[in-house]
Scaffold this motif. Sequence first.
Motif, PDB file in Angstrom:
ATOM      1  N   GLU A   1     -35.907  -7.871 -65.238  1.00 54.05           N
ATOM      2  CA  GLU A   1     -35.381  -6.550 -65.639  1.00 54.05           C
ATOM      3  C   GLU A   1     -34.224  -6.063 -64.764  1.00 54.05           C
ATOM      4  O   GLU A   1     -33.839  -4.894 -64.853  1.00 54.05           O
ATOM      5  CB  GLU A   1     -36.491  -5.487 -65.598  1.00 54.05           C
ATOM      6  N   ASN A   2     -33.685  -6.931 -63.896  1.00 59.31           N
ATOM      7  CA  ASN A   2     -32.496  -6.548 -63.118  1.00 59.31           C
ATOM      8  C   ASN A   2     -31.507  -5.853 -64.064  1.00 59.31           C
ATOM      9  O   ASN A   2     -31.197  -6.367 -65.143  1.00 59.31           O
ATOM     10  CB  ASN A   2     -31.868  -7.820 -62.518  1.00 59.31           C
ATOM     11  N   LEU A   3     -31.023  -4.677 -63.666  1.00 64.96           N
ATOM     12  CA  LEU A   3     -30.212  -3.844 -64.556  1.00 64.96           C
ATOM     13  C   LEU A   3     -28.902  -4.501 -64.990  1.00 64.96           C
ATOM     14  O   LEU A   3     -28.302  -4.110 -65.982  1.00 64.96           O
ATOM     15  CB  LEU A   3     -29.902  -2.501 -63.874  1.00 64.96           C
ATOM     16  N   LEU A   4     -28.467  -5.520 -64.252  1.00 61.89           N
ATOM     17  CA  LEU A   4     -27.208  -6.192 -64.599  1.00 61.89           C
ATOM     18  C   LEU A   4     -27.412  -7.390 -65.528  1.00 61.89           C
ATOM     19  O   LEU A   4     -26.448  -7.899 -66.102  1.00 61.89           O
ATOM     20  CB  LEU A   4     -26.496  -6.659 -63.321  1.00 61.89           C
ATOM     21  N   ASN A   5     -28.663  -7.818 -65.684  1.00 63.56           N
ATOM     22  CA  ASN A   5     -28.915  -9.045 -66.450  1.00 63.56           C
ATOM     23  C   ASN A   5     -28.388  -8.979 -67.878  1.00 63.56           C
ATOM     24  O   ASN A   5     -27.830  -9.948 -68.384  1.00 63.56           O
ATOM     25  CB  ASN A   5     -30.410  -9.383 -66.469  1.00 63.56           C
ATOM     26  N   GLU A   6     -28.571  -7.825 -68.533  1.00 55.36           N
ATOM     27  CA  GLU A   6     -28.153  -7.764 -69.937  1.00 55.36           C
ATOM     28  C   GLU A   6     -26.637  -7.949 -70.087  1.00 55.36           C
ATOM     29  O   GLU A   6     -26.159  -8.383 -71.134  1.00 55.36           O
ATOM     30  CB  GLU A   6     -28.600  -6.450 -70.585  1.00 55.36           C
TER      31      GLU A   6
ATOM     32  N   ALA B   1     -26.372 -12.283 -68.270  1.00 64.83           N
ATOM     33  CA  ALA B   1     -27.202 -13.470 -68.530  1.00 64.83           C
ATOM     34  C   ALA B   1     -26.557 -14.428 -69.517  1.00 64.83           C
ATOM     35  O   ALA B   1     -26.528 -15.644 -69.290  1.00 64.83           O
ATOM     36  CB  ALA B   1     -28.579 -13.041 -69.034  1.00 64.83           C
ATOM     37  N   GLU B   2     -26.019 -13.905 -70.607  1.00 66.17           N
ATOM     38  CA  GLU B   2     -25.491 -14.784 -71.660  1.00 66.17           C
ATOM     39  C   GLU B   2     -24.316 -15.622 -71.142  1.00 66.17           C
ATOM     40  O   GLU B   2     -24.258 -16.821 -71.358  1.00 66.17           O
ATOM     41  CB  GLU B   2     -25.042 -13.932 -72.853  1.00 66.17           C
ATOM     42  N   LYS B   3     -23.404 -14.991 -70.439  1.00 67.45           N
ATOM     43  CA  LYS B   3     -22.191 -15.692 -69.995  1.00 67.45           C
ATOM     44  C   LYS B   3     -22.431 -16.559 -68.760  1.00 67.45           C
ATOM     45  O   LYS B   3     -21.901 -17.658 -68.643  1.00 67.45           O
ATOM     46  CB  LYS B   3     -21.083 -14.683 -69.701  1.00 67.45           C
ATOM     47  N   PHE B   4     -23.234 -16.070 -67.816  1.00 64.60           N
ATOM     48  CA  PHE B   4     -23.329 -16.743 -66.519  1.00 64.60           C
ATOM     49  C   PHE B   4     -24.614 -17.541 -66.311  1.00 64.60           C
ATOM     50  O   PHE B   4     -24.728 -18.276 -65.330  1.00 64.60           O
ATOM     51  CB  PHE B   4     -23.132 -15.725 -65.384  1.00 64.60           C
TER      52      PHE B   4
ATOM     53  N   ILE C   1     -26.021 -14.653 -58.613  1.00 65.32           N
ATOM     54  CA  ILE C   1     -24.906 -14.665 -57.662  1.00 65.32           C
ATOM     55  C   ILE C   1     -23.887 -13.597 -58.044  1.00 65.32           C
ATOM     56  O   ILE C   1     -23.405 -12.843 -57.199  1.00 65.32           O
ATOM     57  CB  ILE C   1     -24.227 -16.064 -57.646  1.00 65.32           C
ATOM     58  N   VAL C   2     -23.575 -13.530 -59.347  1.00 68.78           N
ATOM     59  CA  VAL C   2     -22.584 -12.554 -59.824  1.00 68.78           C
ATOM     60  C   VAL C   2     -23.093 -11.141 -59.585  1.00 68.78           C
ATOM     61  O   VAL C   2     -22.372 -10.276 -59.064  1.00 68.78           O
ATOM     62  CB  VAL C   2     -22.264 -12.791 -61.321  1.00 68.78           C
TER      63      VAL C   2
ATOM     64  N   GLU D   1     -18.012 -23.575 -61.929  1.00 66.24           N
ATOM     65  CA  GLU D   1     -16.690 -23.153 -62.425  1.00 66.24           C
ATOM     66  C   GLU D   1     -16.740 -21.807 -63.154  1.00 66.24           C
ATOM     67  O   GLU D   1     -15.771 -21.042 -63.135  1.00 66.24           O
ATOM     68  CB  GLU D   1     -16.091 -24.206 -63.385  1.00 66.24           C
ATOM     69  N   ILE D   2     -17.859 -21.516 -63.786  1.00 68.50           N
ATOM     70  CA  ILE D   2     -17.990 -20.264 -64.550  1.00 68.50           C
ATOM     71  C   ILE D   2     -17.753 -19.043 -63.663  1.00 68.50           C
ATOM     72  O   ILE D   2     -17.326 -17.977 -64.128  1.00 68.50           O
ATOM     73  CB  ILE D   2     -19.385 -20.191 -65.240  1.00 68.50           C
ATOM     74  N   LEU D   3     -17.994 -19.186 -62.350  1.00 66.42           N
ATOM     75  CA  LEU D   3     -17.821 -18.058 -61.429  1.00 66.42           C
ATOM     76  C   LEU D   3     -16.362 -17.599 -61.352  1.00 66.42           C
ATOM     77  O   LEU D   3     -16.089 -16.458 -60.969  1.00 66.42           O
ATOM     78  CB  LEU D   3     -18.337 -18.416 -60.040  1.00 66.42           C
ATOM     79  N   ASN D   4     -15.431 -18.481 -61.744  1.00 63.51           N
ATOM     80  CA  ASN D   4     -14.020 -18.078 -61.782  1.00 63.51           C
ATOM     81  C   ASN D   4     -13.766 -16.961 -62.786  1.00 63.51           C
ATOM     82  O   ASN D   4     -12.740 -16.282 -62.711  1.00 63.51           O
ATOM     83  CB  ASN D   4     -13.135 -19.290 -62.129  1.00 63.51           C
TER      84      ASN D   4
END
Length: 200
Positions: free
Chosen positions: A62-67, A70-73, A79-80, A160-163
């Motif tokens: 339920e981390n408030l940033l997950n929604e 999650a899909e992209k990273f 980490i993001v 690489e996605i972190l870029n």
Amino acid sequence: MNFLGHSLISLEIDEKENKETLYGNFTGDFYKGLVERIELSENLKEGIVLHRIIDKTSDRKENLLNELLAEKFGIFKGIVSDMFIDHFLSKNFHKLFNKNINDIERKILDKIEENKNIFPKDFERTFNWLSDRNVMLNYKDIDFLERAFQGLAKNIRRGEILNLAVSELKKNYNLFEEKSINEFFYVKNESIKEFSKKIF
């Protein structure tokens, strides 16, 4: 959350409870295995316990940033999330804590450096980077944050996605800001509660 978020939770506990959690919490990722088997004094081990409580709390589904992440990273969403939280803490530091971030960063680094003789393997390089580049202070700068993500992307397998993290941040900046700050205070309060059950 990253080094700044972890440190702020320790500073609050250490000041209120006369503890020494900062060192173990700050270096927590560099100590592996069972806490009982780690060769540190008991008072410093409490910081590793706290570090793991914070990570577990922020890794919850339920981390408030997950929604938003999650899909992209995918597996890199944590980490993001951690770095976004430190970005917004740094950016809003005076408003949130009524303190000067330069002073707090110096206080944190000085306290960590007191234990230089027991730094775990590989931590000294990280510490020098944090200190020389004033990372906790500079996380507020979007370009600096982007370079930090680029560095991680090179050093993490399939990272690489972190870029793309900062371009994602810019798309929803105000929403990320609100959720990051709320997530920090949720994790701080829950972690302090959990820590007090384990230690006192």
